[in-house]
Design a protein around this motif. Structure first.
Motif, PDB file in Angstrom:
ATOM      1  N   UNK A 171     -23.053  12.843  -0.374  1.00  7.96           N
ATOM      2  CA  UNK A 171     -21.741  13.339  -0.815  1.00  7.96           C
ATOM      3  C   UNK A 171     -21.456  14.709  -0.206  1.00  7.96           C
ATOM      4  N   UNK A 172     -22.456  15.590  -0.258  1.00 14.63           N
ATOM      5  CA  UNK A 172     -22.275  16.941   0.303  1.00 14.63           C
ATOM      6  C   UNK A 172     -22.038  16.882   1.807  1.00 14.63           C
ATOM      7  N   UNK A 173     -22.749  15.985   2.495  1.00 11.66           N
ATOM      8  CA  UNK A 173     -22.590  15.866   3.941  1.00 11.66           C
ATOM      9  C   UNK A 173     -21.201  15.346   4.317  1.00 11.66           C
ATOM     10  N   UNK A 174     -20.640  14.504   3.483  1.00 11.75           N
ATOM     11  CA  UNK A 174     -19.316  13.920   3.780  1.00 11.75           C
ATOM     12  C   UNK A 174     -18.161  14.832   3.401  1.00 11.75           C
ATOM     13  N   UNK A 175     -18.367  15.704   2.410  1.00 11.97           N
ATOM     14  CA  UNK A 175     -17.226  16.448   1.865  1.00 11.97           C
ATOM     15  C   UNK A 175     -17.368  17.965   1.954  1.00 11.97           C
ATOM     16  N   UNK A 176     -18.363  18.476   2.681  1.00 16.48           N
ATOM     17  CA  UNK A 176     -18.527  19.930   2.758  1.00 16.48           C
ATOM     18  C   UNK A 176     -17.292  20.609   3.341  1.00 16.48           C
ATOM     19  N   UNK A 177     -16.650  19.944   4.307  1.00 14.30           N
ATOM     20  CA  UNK A 177     -15.492  20.588   4.944  1.00 14.30           C
ATOM     21  C   UNK A 177     -14.245  20.565   4.064  1.00 14.30           C
ATOM     22  N   UNK A 178     -14.289  19.836   2.952  1.00 14.37           N
ATOM     23  CA  UNK A 178     -13.140  19.869   2.025  1.00 14.37           C
ATOM     24  C   UNK A 178     -12.987  21.245   1.392  1.00 14.37           C
ATOM     25  N   UNK A 179     -14.073  22.038   1.412  1.00 13.79           N
ATOM     26  CA  UNK A 179     -14.017  23.382   0.823  1.00 13.79           C
ATOM     27  C   UNK A 179     -13.094  24.306   1.618  1.00 13.79           C
ATOM     28  N   UNK A 180     -12.774  23.928   2.860  1.00  5.39           N
ATOM     29  CA  UNK A 180     -11.915  24.770   3.695  1.00  5.39           C
ATOM     30  C   UNK A 180     -10.454  24.335   3.637  1.00  5.39           C
ATOM     31  N   UNK A 202     -32.579  -1.245 -19.183  1.00 11.43           N
ATOM     32  CA  UNK A 202     -31.745  -0.602 -18.169  1.00 11.43           C
ATOM     33  C   UNK A 202     -32.625   0.231 -17.243  1.00 11.43           C
ATOM     34  N   UNK A 203     -32.488  -0.028 -15.923  1.00  9.61           N
ATOM     35  CA  UNK A 203     -33.305   0.675 -14.942  1.00  9.61           C
ATOM     36  C   UNK A 203     -32.931   2.147 -14.895  1.00  9.61           C
ATOM     37  N   UNK A 204     -33.935   2.964 -14.728  1.00  6.96           N
ATOM     38  CA  UNK A 204     -33.706   4.403 -14.658  1.00  6.96           C
ATOM     39  C   UNK A 204     -33.474   4.822 -13.199  1.00  6.96           C
ATOM     40  N   UNK A 205     -32.884   5.991 -13.047  1.00  6.34           N
ATOM     41  CA  UNK A 205     -32.605   6.538 -11.715  1.00  6.34           C
ATOM     42  C   UNK A 205     -33.641   7.607 -11.411  1.00  6.34           C
ATOM     43  N   UNK A 206     -34.234   7.503 -10.233  1.00  5.79           N
ATOM     44  CA  UNK A 206     -35.239   8.492  -9.856  1.00  5.79           C
ATOM     45  C   UNK A 206     -34.582   9.737  -9.277  1.00  5.79           C
ATOM     46  N   UNK A 207     -35.341  10.815  -9.254  1.00  4.47           N
ATOM     47  CA  UNK A 207     -34.843  12.075  -8.721  1.00  4.47           C
ATOM     48  C   UNK A 207     -34.548  11.957  -7.228  1.00  4.47           C
ATOM     49  N   UNK A 208     -35.344  11.158  -6.517  1.00  4.89           N
ATOM     50  CA  UNK A 208     -35.111  10.953  -5.093  1.00  4.89           C
ATOM     51  C   UNK A 208     -33.778  10.270  -4.838  1.00  4.89           C
ATOM     52  N   UNK A 209     -33.462   9.303  -5.685  1.00  2.00           N
ATOM     53  CA  UNK A 209     -32.193   8.583  -5.538  1.00  2.00           C
ATOM     54  C   UNK A 209     -31.010   9.522  -5.790  1.00  2.00           C
ATOM     55  N   UNK A 210     -31.163  10.358  -6.810  1.00  2.00           N
ATOM     56  CA  UNK A 210     -30.103  11.331  -7.099  1.00  2.00           C
ATOM     57  C   UNK A 210     -29.937  12.286  -5.930  1.00  2.00           C
ATOM     58  N   UNK A 211     -31.046  12.781  -5.387  1.00  2.98           N
ATOM     59  CA  UNK A 211     -30.990  13.710  -4.260  1.00  2.98           C
ATOM     60  C   UNK A 211     -30.348  13.058  -3.045  1.00  2.98           C
ATOM     61  N   UNK A 229     -19.950  11.062 -10.324  1.00  4.93           N
ATOM     62  CA  UNK A 229     -19.466   9.682 -10.400  1.00  4.93           C
ATOM     63  C   UNK A 229     -20.401   8.756  -9.625  1.00  4.93           C
ATOM     64  N   UNK A 230     -20.781   9.182  -8.432  1.00  4.61           N
ATOM     65  CA  UNK A 230     -21.654   8.345  -7.591  1.00  4.61           C
ATOM     66  C   UNK A 230     -22.998   8.078  -8.279  1.00  4.61           C
ATOM     67  N   UNK A 231     -23.563   9.100  -8.932  1.00  8.69           N
ATOM     68  CA  UNK A 231     -24.845   8.939  -9.617  1.00  8.69           C
ATOM     69  C   UNK A 231     -24.704   8.006 -10.817  1.00  8.69           C
ATOM     70  N   UNK A 232     -23.650   8.205 -11.620  1.00 10.64           N
ATOM     71  CA  UNK A 232     -23.427   7.333 -12.785  1.00 10.64           C
ATOM     72  C   UNK A 232     -23.140   5.904 -12.330  1.00 10.64           C
ATOM     73  N   UNK A 233     -22.400   5.769 -11.226  1.00 10.29           N
ATOM     74  CA  UNK A 233     -22.104   4.437 -10.675  1.00 10.29           C
ATOM     75  C   UNK A 233     -23.399   3.737 -10.255  1.00 10.29           C
TER      76      UNK A 233
END
Length: 918
Positions: free
Chosen positions: A16-25, A1-10, A103-107
């Motif tokens: 995700x943060x760029x798409x949903x930051x405004x949901x906090x308001x 099973x291929x591993x996920x690099x830290x760059x990919x996680x970042x 979820x996105x990272x596990x996916x």
């Protein structure tokens, strides 16, 4: 099973943060209101076991009105949010954003099982930015999808490790898979479908079988020409374990819902109650509708119920072409994936499994659901869609002629989807913005018009709300709820005739009772509220109380377990002065729900009406046991304890009032009653502080002003009482006791005979028969040396109170004085004699003159629709307060009073000796 690099996680987390930051308001909207704001299971005072007994919305699973959505672990995360930030929406949205990132990272890790590294990142990025997910991520209740997906994917990843060397079985990952499946299911029901994906993975991916191979093997075995291969036996064993565990979970789940399906109306899912072939044609058409939302999420709507998607009632309906096209495409993919070996077919097969299997619970295949289309249920199926798109994109990009255009198209899709998601988040800022955005997509859904009306109604904009409610009745003329909304809004606008007319229309749309058929199965429980609302409206008219009672009884006859009907009827019966019948109604409601603190409170009110304070206090205590901070139970039980005269109950009464003022720090009544308790305990300094606090909050608090003045008077601070009495009489010029006390202080302390005379004359203007005021005026005449007028005044006073011995005695003194006027040496009255007489009268007048009234009645708003009993609460408070006008005295207090009276009599004898010239 291929591993996920830290760059990919970042990269994934950053997108995700760029798409949903405004949901906090965004705030709490739509279903968030029921799941968060109105859900008592979030409160720390609610026992944790309730989370495992109630549904997602806080309704007991045993009740028919329950939606049977059992998601205790999701509710537990809401409770943790509440513990740290209570109802601060930012924390709830922030946690949803984090869960979506997880979820996105596990996916991404799952994608690497079937795709190359580049395609896996593409699939994960597409999943991260897809606009269809805004309902699941920005809507707080979508956390059920997020949590379930985390454990769903974790269970699948765990199962992929169950194959050991030489095709042996590794049981630890399988056991972990079963556990994770159970956890996913406790977050949301669709979590159990991962078992099907594991089975498909085991057969077609791990073992590498294809459909032709399985078919040939089965034929050989049936013909007796071969035996089952060992590897296949191992596969069967693993599948049996998985299926057995799944069956066990299903049995437990069925037990939890008590073998009852939720009750939905035809408005929630019109196709579910339609005849054939409209039912089947519509359900099949909904599949390409959902697929189109994944393919083209340009027009999103938070609610797809009612008339959003018209029924497909004929085979000639052109929409059947879309259904046929969808099934042809799906069928070709299934055939390709099952028939041909190779990595591509395996990737397509697993993508199809992720699309189809998690969607089955929402497909109406096994049981009807309470919606037509729901965007958030596409959260997991969209994973399979993203894998398919990424896989197709890779095929195109491998061709040199299409490489550049494939990258351009991918960039455009990711960018436009991210912008759409960012823009869509703002729709969830408030209920008004959400439902108005939905109306732009669909104007044929009466529920959306109703919801915009509700949003405006919450802002007290009843005129505009009425317009949307009326529009809802025009879009869906047979919508009972819309007509109820119109009626309620007319009531809020004080248009009772129009309100009654609307309620009557709603009532006429209710299904009629059919003998032998269970009524409850054919109507939504909340629609029965039309009887409650109509009865509550007409019972304001005293001449229509019996008619209102008939409506309550009609609702009960339709649903014997309709708790709210018993509650409302109990209130009405109290109003009709039928406390015994009210008691029966509340006891019946308690049989249905013994954990409702408001019911115990209402029963306590009944016992107060029945003059049974002991039972009333028991029921108040029961309410407080269920809800220790039940404000009205705290307040009224404290008054009941105070009224009892039992000194042993005073500490508990004080503690309850202290708890009450913590909950209601702006209610002057709490501080006033704490002051009264302190006066009873002879804690004068403490009583003074509480009274001042009450007056600070409510400067015109009649009883607090008078009792503070009385407290000063009784503690030799009469001059401090005068400004308090001035304030009292400024607000209440006709306050008789205040005028008597002021006059007494002016005459005895200030020697202001003129001011005292005005006070007593004012009393007699208000009440010519007031004995205390008239007697004190007689004393003023005597002080003014007008003995003739004093005699006449005392004669009139004696006529009003012939049995008052002190009046006769004073009359005799005055007459004796008149008779001795010829003797100059006796004609002057010693300066202070009348003052002493007045002091004696003051003692008699004010020993029992505490004024124990609360100026305001505390009120409470209750979840679960227990709102109609506030009038009874107020009446009960009034009853308690009125009884406090003549408080019981302890033995010690009676002895103190007797001593004061003896001293006053001695002073009176001294006055008489002086007046008689002895």
């Amino acid at each position: 099973m291929a591993e996920i690099s830290l760059k990919e996680v970042a990269l994934i987390v950053g997108v995700v943060a760029a798409c949903y930051w405004n949901s906090l308001f965004c705030g709490f909207v739509f279903d968030d209101v029921s799941a968060i704001l109105d859900n008592k299971d979030l409160h720390p005072s609610t026992p944790l076991k309730n989370l495992f007994q109630n549904d997602f919305w806080g309704t007991p699973m045993s009740e028919e009105r329950s939606h049977k959505s059992y998601r205790p672990l999701t509710v537990l995360t809401f409770r943790l949010n509440y513990l740290f930030s209570e109802l601060n929406a930012v924390s709830y949205h922030f946690l949803n954003l984090i869960f979506h990132g997880v979820v996105c990272v596990v996916f991404l890790k799952v994608c690497k099982l079937f795709l190359d590294n580049q395609s896996s990142i593409v699939a994960s990025l597409l999943f991260a930015v897809h606009p269809i997910h805004t309902e699941a991520v920005t809507g707080v209740v979508g956390r059920a999808e997020l949590l379930s997906s985390i454990f769903f994917l974790a269970a699948f990843l765990s199962y992929t490790k169950s194959k050991g060397p030489d095709n042996t079985i590794v049981w630890t990952p399988i056991a972990l898979t079963v556990f994770l499946v159970a956890v996913a299911t406790l977050c949301k029901e669709q979590g159990i479908t991962v078992v099907g994906i594991c089975c498909v993975y085991e057969v077609f991916i791990a073992q590498g079988y294809t459909l032709p191979v399985l078919w040939d093997t089965a034929v050989q075995i049936l013909r007796g020409k071969g035996s089952i291969p060992f590897s296949m036996l191992q596969t069967l064993l693993k599948l049996i374990v998985l299926m057995f565990s799944t069956l066990l979970l299903v049995v437990v789940r069925v037990q939890v819902i008590q073998s009852q399906l939720p009750v939905f109306t035809r408005f929630d899912n019109p196709a579910a109650v339609s005849p054939s072939p409209a039912r089947q044609l519509t359900f099949n058409y909904l599949l390409p509708v959902n697929a189109w939302l994944l393919l083209n999420p340009s027009e999103l709507c938070c609610d797809w119920t009612m008339g959003t998607i018209p029924l497909v009632e004929s085979l000639l309906d052109v929409r059947n072409v879309a259904t046929l096209t969808f099934f042809c495409f799906l069928g070709s993919l299934v055939v390709f994936s099952l028939r041909y070996p190779g990595d591509s077919s395996k990737t397509v097969l697993m993508a199809l499994c992720l699309i189809v299997l998690p969607f089955i619970p929402a497909s109406n295949l096994f049981f009807p659901v309470g919606f037509v289309v729901a965007e958030r249920v596409l959260y997991v199926p969209s994973m399979g869609f993203c894998i398919l798109v990424a896989h197709g994109w890779k095929k195109l990009s491998n061709k040199s002629m299409l490489r550049k255009i494939s990258w351009v198209c991918l960039t455009v899709v990711l960018f436009t989807h991210a912008l759409k998601t960012l823009h869509r988040n703002w729709d969830w800022e408030s209920e008004y913005t959400l439902f108005m955005s939905a109306l732009k997509v669909n104007k044929n859904n009466a529920k959306l018009w109703n919801n915009v009306g509700h949003a405006l109604e919450n802002e007290k904009n009843f005129e505009r709300a009425l317009q949307f409610f009326i529009q809802a009745t025009q879009v869906q003329p047979d919508d009972i709820g819309a007509h109820m909304n119109v009626g309620r809004t007319y009531k809020n606008l004080n248009k009772t005739k129009e309100a009654e007319k609307s309620y009557m229309i709603a009532k006429s749309l209710m299904p009629q009772i059919i003998p032998g058929k269970k009524y409850a199965a054919r109507v939504a429980p909340n629609h029965l509220n039309v009887y409650i609302n109509l009865a509550n409206l007409i019972r304001a008219n005293e001449s229509r109380l019996e008619e209102a009672d008939q409506l309550y009884r009609q609702a009960i006859s339709m649903r014997p377990d309709f708790k709210q009907a018993y509650i409302s009827r109990g209130e009405l019966l109290l109003k009709m002065n039928k406390p015994l019948k009210a008691k029966e109604a509340y006891l019946r409601a308690l049989e249905l729900d013994r954990t409702n603190a408001d019911l115990w409170y209402n029963l306590a009110i009944v016992y107060i009406e029945l003059k049974d304070p002991t039972e009333a206090l028991k029921n108040f205590n029961q309410a407080l046991e269920l809800n220790p901070m039940h404000k009205l139970a705290l307040f009224n039980s404290a008054l009941l304890m105070q009224e009892s005269g039992n000194a042993q109950l005073r500490p508990e009464a004080k503690q309850r009032l202290l708890n009450y003022v913590k909950e209601e720090p702006q209610d002057a009544n709490g501080y006033f009653n704490l002051g009264m308790l302190a006066m009873d305990d002879k804690k004068d300094t403490e009583a003074e502080a509480w009274m001042k606090k009450a007056i600070k909050l409510q400067p015109n608090f009649r009883s607090a002003l008078f009792n503070l003045a009385l407290l000063y008077s009784q503690t030799a601070k009469e001059l401090m009482a005068l400004p308090i009495l001035e304030d009292l009489l400024k607000y209440y010029p006709d306050h008789t006791k205040g005028l008597i006390l002021k006059g007494d202080i002016l005459m005895n302390q200030k020697k202001d005979i003129v001011g005292a005379k005005k006070c007593f004359e004012k009393i007699l203007e208000l009440d010519p028969n007031n004995v205390q005021g008239k007697h004190n005026l007689c004393v003023v005449y005597f002080e003014e040396r007008d003995l003739i007028k004093a005699e006449k005044c005392l004669v009139e006073t004696l006529a009003l109170a012939p049995h008052e011995e002190y009046i006769q005695r004073h009359l005799n003194i005055v007459r004796s004085k008149i008779a001795s006027l010829s003797a100059p040496e006796q004609s002057s009255v010693p300066a202070g004699d009348t003052a002493i007489a007045a002091a004696e009268e003051k003692k008699k007048s004010f020993q029992n003159s505490k004024e124990v009234k609360n100026e305001q009645k505390p009120s409470q708003t209750t979840a679960g629709n227990i709102k109609g009993h506030s009038k009874n609460k107020k009446q009960a408070e009034k009853n308690i307060m009125e009884k406090k006008e003549t408080p019981k005295k302890s033995t010690k207090e009676i002895k103190d009073i007797e001593k004061k009276r003896v001293a006053a009599l001695k002073r009176l004898e001294e006055i008489e000796r002086i007046l008689n010239g002895e």
